[in-house]
Design a protein around this motif. Structure first.
Motif, PDB file in Angstrom:
ATOM      1  N   ASN A  81       0.832  -1.206   0.000  1.00  0.00           N
ATOM      2  CA  ASN A  81       0.000   0.000   0.000  1.00  0.00           C
ATOM      3  C   ASN A  81       0.866   1.255   0.000  1.00  0.00           C
ATOM      4  O   ASN A  81       0.560   2.238  -0.686  1.00  0.00           O
ATOM      5  CB  ASN A  81      -0.923   0.014   1.223  1.00  0.00           C
ATOM      6  CG  ASN A  81      -2.058  -0.988   1.104  1.00  0.00           C
ATOM      7  OD1 ASN A  81      -2.357  -1.464   0.004  1.00  0.00           O
ATOM      8  ND2 ASN A  81      -2.688  -1.310   2.220  1.00  0.00           N
ATOM      9  N   ILE A  82       1.950   1.222   0.775  1.00  0.00           N
ATOM     10  CA  ILE A  82       2.868   2.363   0.822  1.00  0.00           C
ATOM     11  C   ILE A  82       3.499   2.585  -0.550  1.00  0.00           C
ATOM     12  O   ILE A  82       3.635   3.729  -1.009  1.00  0.00           O
ATOM     13  CB  ILE A  82       3.950   2.144   1.896  1.00  0.00           C
ATOM     14  CG1 ILE A  82       3.327   2.224   3.295  1.00  0.00           C
ATOM     15  CG2 ILE A  82       5.081   3.170   1.764  1.00  0.00           C
ATOM     16  CD1 ILE A  82       4.282   1.911   4.421  1.00  0.00           C
TER      17      ILE A  82
ATOM     18  N   ILE B  77       0.750   4.261  -2.717  1.00  0.00           N
ATOM     19  CA  ILE B  77       0.446   5.639  -2.312  1.00  0.00           C
ATOM     20  C   ILE B  77       1.560   6.601  -2.698  1.00  0.00           C
ATOM     21  O   ILE B  77       1.322   7.696  -3.225  1.00  0.00           O
ATOM     22  CB  ILE B  77       0.187   5.706  -0.791  1.00  0.00           C
ATOM     23  CG1 ILE B  77      -1.106   4.962  -0.450  1.00  0.00           C
ATOM     24  CG2 ILE B  77       0.124   7.152  -0.296  1.00  0.00           C
ATOM     25  CD1 ILE B  77      -1.310   4.737   1.036  1.00  0.00           C
ATOM     26  N   PHE B  78       2.823   6.187  -2.451  1.00  0.00           N
ATOM     27  CA  PHE B  78       3.956   7.101  -2.659  1.00  0.00           C
ATOM     28  C   PHE B  78       4.692   6.870  -3.982  1.00  0.00           C
ATOM     29  O   PHE B  78       5.675   7.538  -4.279  1.00  0.00           O
ATOM     30  CB  PHE B  78       4.935   6.974  -1.487  1.00  0.00           C
ATOM     31  CG  PHE B  78       4.371   7.455  -0.173  1.00  0.00           C
ATOM     32  CD1 PHE B  78       4.342   8.807   0.134  1.00  0.00           C
ATOM     33  CD2 PHE B  78       3.842   6.548   0.740  1.00  0.00           C
ATOM     34  CE1 PHE B  78       3.818   9.248   1.341  1.00  0.00           C
ATOM     35  CE2 PHE B  78       3.308   6.984   1.945  1.00  0.00           C
ATOM     36  CZ  PHE B  78       3.297   8.340   2.250  1.00  0.00           C
TER      37      PHE B  78
ATOM     38  N   ILE C 115      -0.010   4.382   8.198  1.00  0.00           N
ATOM     39  CA  ILE C 115       0.409   5.134   7.021  1.00  0.00           C
ATOM     40  C   ILE C 115      -0.050   6.580   7.146  1.00  0.00           C
ATOM     41  O   ILE C 115      -1.226   6.846   7.396  1.00  0.00           O
ATOM     42  CB  ILE C 115      -0.180   4.523   5.732  1.00  0.00           C
ATOM     43  CG1 ILE C 115       0.281   3.072   5.570  1.00  0.00           C
ATOM     44  CG2 ILE C 115       0.231   5.353   4.515  1.00  0.00           C
ATOM     45  CD1 ILE C 115      -0.361   2.347   4.397  1.00  0.00           C
ATOM     46  N   GLU C 116       0.883   7.495   7.004  1.00  0.00           N
ATOM     47  CA  GLU C 116       0.552   8.922   7.025  1.00  0.00           C
ATOM     48  C   GLU C 116       0.751   9.486   5.622  1.00  0.00           C
ATOM     49  O   GLU C 116       1.889   9.686   5.187  1.00  0.00           O
ATOM     50  CB  GLU C 116       1.428   9.667   8.043  1.00  0.00           C
ATOM     51  CG  GLU C 116       1.150   9.274   9.483  1.00  0.00           C
ATOM     52  CD  GLU C 116       1.810  10.204  10.479  1.00  0.00           C
ATOM     53  OE1 GLU C 116       2.199  11.324  10.089  1.00  0.00           O
ATOM     54  OE2 GLU C 116       1.939   9.803  11.652  1.00  0.00           O
ATOM     55  N   GLN C 117      -0.357   9.692   4.912  1.00  0.00           N
ATOM     56  CA  GLN C 117      -0.277  10.209   3.558  1.00  0.00           C
ATOM     57  C   GLN C 117       0.493  11.525   3.548  1.00  0.00           C
ATOM     58  O   GLN C 117       0.258  12.392   4.383  1.00  0.00           O
ATOM     59  CB  GLN C 117      -1.680  10.414   2.980  1.00  0.00           C
ATOM     60  CG  GLN C 117      -2.392   9.116   2.614  1.00  0.00           C
ATOM     61  CD  GLN C 117      -3.017   8.427   3.816  1.00  0.00           C
ATOM     62  OE1 GLN C 117      -2.909   8.919   4.917  1.00  0.00           O
ATOM     63  NE2 GLN C 117      -3.653   7.285   3.580  1.00  0.00           N
ATOM     64  N   GLY C 118       1.411  11.631   2.622  1.00  0.00           N
ATOM     65  CA  GLY C 118       2.207  12.850   2.530  1.00  0.00           C
ATOM     66  C   GLY C 118       3.502  12.784   3.321  1.00  0.00           C
ATOM     67  O   GLY C 118       4.316  13.706   3.256  1.00  0.00           O
TER      68      GLY C 118
ATOM     69  N   SER D 218       5.751   7.071   7.677  1.00  0.00           N
ATOM     70  CA  SER D 218       4.965   5.866   7.389  1.00  0.00           C
ATOM     71  C   SER D 218       5.823   4.616   7.470  1.00  0.00           C
ATOM     72  O   SER D 218       5.446   3.621   8.107  1.00  0.00           O
ATOM     73  CB  SER D 218       4.319   5.982   6.002  1.00  0.00           C
ATOM     74  OG  SER D 218       3.460   7.093   5.932  1.00  0.00           O
TER      75      SER D 218
ATOM     76  N   ASP E  99      -2.467  -0.559   8.474  1.00  0.00           N
ATOM     77  CA  ASP E  99      -2.670   0.498   7.489  1.00  0.00           C
ATOM     78  C   ASP E  99      -2.928   1.863   8.128  1.00  0.00           C
ATOM     79  O   ASP E  99      -2.733   2.905   7.496  1.00  0.00           O
ATOM     80  CB  ASP E  99      -3.834   0.141   6.551  1.00  0.00           C
ATOM     81  CG  ASP E  99      -3.431  -0.928   5.538  1.00  0.00           C
ATOM     82  OD1 ASP E  99      -2.225  -1.224   5.452  1.00  0.00           O
ATOM     83  OD2 ASP E  99      -4.317  -1.470   4.861  1.00  0.00           O
TER      84      ASP E  99
END
Length: 475
Positions: free
Chosen positions: A41-42, A45-46, A69-72, A77, A66
Motif C-alpha cells: 500500500n505504501i 500511495i507514494f 500510514i501517514e499520507q504525505g 509511514s 494500514d
C-alpha cells in the motif's frame, strides 16, 4: 430521594460504561494484517519501490497496520511500520528503498545528509564551533573512559634487535600501556637517525594479516625513508595482542578504549626518543585504523597532520565495537565521523575515499561539510580529498601515492629520498619482512612478560567497570 437518584445515575453510568467497554473488547477487528500488504500500500500511495530481498518481513503481522500510514509523509509511514520489528529502510542511489535490520552504526546516505544539514545549523563561526568541539571532546574522553585510565606503568618498553635496510631501520616494540597490558608494534626509523625527525602513528585496521601485510610495511618503510619515525601497532586482540586476549574479546567495547590509549601512550613514549620532533606528529590508518586516526586527531592536540583512509562517513561509523562500542557518536546530542574528522581543523588533513564502500559520497557530501569548518578559520586549503571512484575498501598503492606527498609537504619530509629517476615514488626498495621478524615476544611467545594480563574482566575493573559481554563456551 437525592440518594436514590444518585444511586440510579451511578448505575446508569456503570451500565453504559460497561457496554462501551464490552463493545471495545468484543470488536471483531484490530485491523491486523501482514506487514507485506501494508508495504505494498505504501508503494502504491507514494509511487516507490520497496525491496525486501532478505525476507525480513516474511511472516510478520501488525495491529492497525494500514492506520500507521501517514499520507504525505513517506519516512514517518515507513518508520511506523518497521520500527516495531527493529527494522529500518535504506534509500538506494537508484531511488528504491531496501528493508534492513536496524543498526546503530549505519544509516542510508540520505540520512547522513540530513544529519550534516542539521549539524551545520549549530555553528556558523569559530567561537560557536570551538564550544561544540570542546563539548564533543570532553564527552569522548568520558565515553572512552580515558578519565578513569590508570597511569601508564613506568616499565621500560621491550625492544627487539634493530634490522638495518637501505635508508631505514625496523625494531619491534611492546609497550606496557596499562598494568600488564602491552601494545605491540614495530618502529620504523630513518637510518642513520642523526637529526630531528617527525613522528607518524599508524593504527592498524581490520585488514587481513594486520600490521604484517605488505601495504602497511610499504607505507611505514617509505615514510621512514622520507625522514619520519613511524610506529605501526596492532589492534586489541589482534596480532600479538592475541597472546593476552582471545580473538572474541576484540568485540568488547573496552577494545576501543585500549586502542585509543595505545596511540596516546605510544606517542608519549616516542616523544622521549632521541631526535624525535614532537612538534611534527602525523597519524594515518585505514578502515578501523581510519576511525582511530580521527579519534586520536580529535583527542590529542599533539597531532599536527591527519590522514584517515576509507573511513570518513556521515552514515557509517564502523560496525566493530572497537570503533563504535563506546557510544562516542552520541556525544554532543549526536555526532558522526564527518564531524569528528572536522575536529582536526584548522590543521592539515587528507581524507582518502573510494567509490565502493561507505566513503562513496565523500566528494559531494562529507568533504564540503568538513571544508566548511576549515573555512571558519580561513584555512579551507588545508583539507584535501583524494577520491578513487573505481576502487574499493583498502589502503592500496594509489591511496599510498596520495598519502606520501601530503605527509612530506606538511611534516617537512624529503620526498626525493623515495623517488626514482623518473620522479616516481618507488616502493620496491622496501624490504617486506616475514611474520616472525615482526614479532616482539618471539616465535613461541617465549618473551611474553610474566605479568601479562589475560583476564578481560580484570581489564574492565581497571576502569571501574564490569564486563557484561557473555561469550559462548567452545567445546
Amino acid at each position: 430521594m437525592t440518594t436514590i437518584k444518585n444511586i440510579f445515575f451511578a448505575l446508569l453510568v456503570s451500565i453504559f460504561g460497561l457496554t462501551l467497554a464490552n463493545g471495545q473488547c468484543t470488536s471483531d477487528t484490530n485491523f491486523r494484517k501482514p506487514v507485506t500488504e501494508t508495504i505494498k500500500n505504501i508503494e502504491t500511495i507514494f509511487k516507490i519501490t520497496i525491496i525486501d530481498d532478505r525476507g525480513l518481513l516474511k511472516g510478520k503481522e501488525l495491529d492497525y497496520a494500514d492506520w500507521r500510514i501517514e499520507q504525505g509523509n513517506l519516512e514517518v509511514s515507513l518508520a511506523n511500520v518497521l520500527v516495531p520489528f527493529e527494522l529500518t529502510y535504506f534509500k538506494q542511489p537508484d531511488g528504491k528503498y531496501q528493508i534492513r535490520k536496524y543498526e546503530n552504526h549505519k544509516v542510508s546516505v540520505d540520512k547522513g545528509k540530513e544529519r550534516l544539514d542539521y549539524l551545520t545549523t549549530l555553528y556558523s563561526n569559530v567561537s560557536d564551533w570551538e564550544k561544540r568541539k570542546k563539548e564533543i571532546k570532553a564527552c569522548m574522553i568520558t565515553s572512552f573512559g580515558l578519565d578513569k585510565a590508570p597511569p601508564m606503568p613506568k616499565s621500560k618498553p621491550i625492544l627487539t634487535q634493530k634490522r638495518i635496510y637501505k635508508d631505514y631501520s625496523v625494531e619491534n616494540i611492546a609497550l606496557e600501556i596499562l598494568p600488564g597490558v602491552y601494545t605491540t608494534g614495530s618502529i620504523y626509523k630513518p637510518y642513520p637517525l642523526n637529526k630531528k625527525s617527525a613522528i607518524i602513528l599508524t593504527p592498524d585496521g581490520h585488514f587481513g594479516d594486520g600490521r604484517y601485510r605488505k601495504d602497511e610495511q610499504y607505507r611505514c618503510a617509505i615514510m621512514a625513508k622520507m625522514g619520519a619515525i613511524v610506529v605501526s601497532y596492532d589492534l586489541f586482540a589482534w596480532g600479538e595482542s592475541l597472546l593476552q586476549f582471545p580473538e572474541e574479546t576484540h568485540r568488547n567495547s573496552i577494545a576501543s578504549t585500549v586502542q585509543v590509549l595505545s596511540g596516546i601512550r605510544l606517542l608519549d613514549y616516542l616523544s622521549t626518543i632521541k631526535n624525535a620532533d614532537i612538534s611534527r606528529v602525523g597519524v594515518t590508518g585505514g578502515s578501523g585504523g581510519g576511525s582511530h586516526t580521527m579519534f586520536l586527531s580529535a583527542l590529542d592536540d599533539r597531532i599536527t597532520v591527519s590522514a584517515p583512509v576509507v573511513m570518513v562517513s556521515s552514515h557509517f561509523s564502523g560496525g566493530c565495537p572497537c570503533e563504535s562500542g563506546r557510544g562516542i557518536h552520541l556525544c554532543g546530542n549526536g555526532t558522526n565521523n564527518a564531524e569528528i574528522s572536522a575536529m582536526m581543523a584548522p590543521k592539515p588533513q587528507l581524507i582518502v575515499s573510494d567509490g565502493k564502500d561507505w566513503t562513496l559520497a565523500v566528494p559531494e557530501l562529507e568533504f564540503p561539510f568538513i571544508q566548511r569548518t576549515y573555512e571558519l578559520y580561513g584555512k579551507k586549503n588545508l583539507v584535501e580529498n583524494a577520491h578513487f571512484a573505481k576502487e574499493g575498501h583498502d589502503f592500496g598503492v594509489s591511496k599510498r601515492m596520495a598519502l606520501y606527498p601530503f605527509m612530506a609537504k606538511y611534516l617537512g619530509l624529503d620526498l626525493k629520498k623515495v623517488q626514482n629517476e623518473k620522479g616516481e615514488i618507488d616502493e620496491s626498495t622496501c624490504v617486506i619482512e616475514p611474520y616472525d621478524k615482526l614479532y616482539v615476544f618471539g616465535n613461541k611467545a617465549e618473551n611474553l612478560p610474566k605479568n601479562a594480563l589475560k583476564d578481560i574482566d580484570k581489564l574492565y575493573e581497571m576502569f571501574g567497570e564490569k564486563n557484561l559481554k557473555v561469550y559462548e563456551v567452545k567445546k
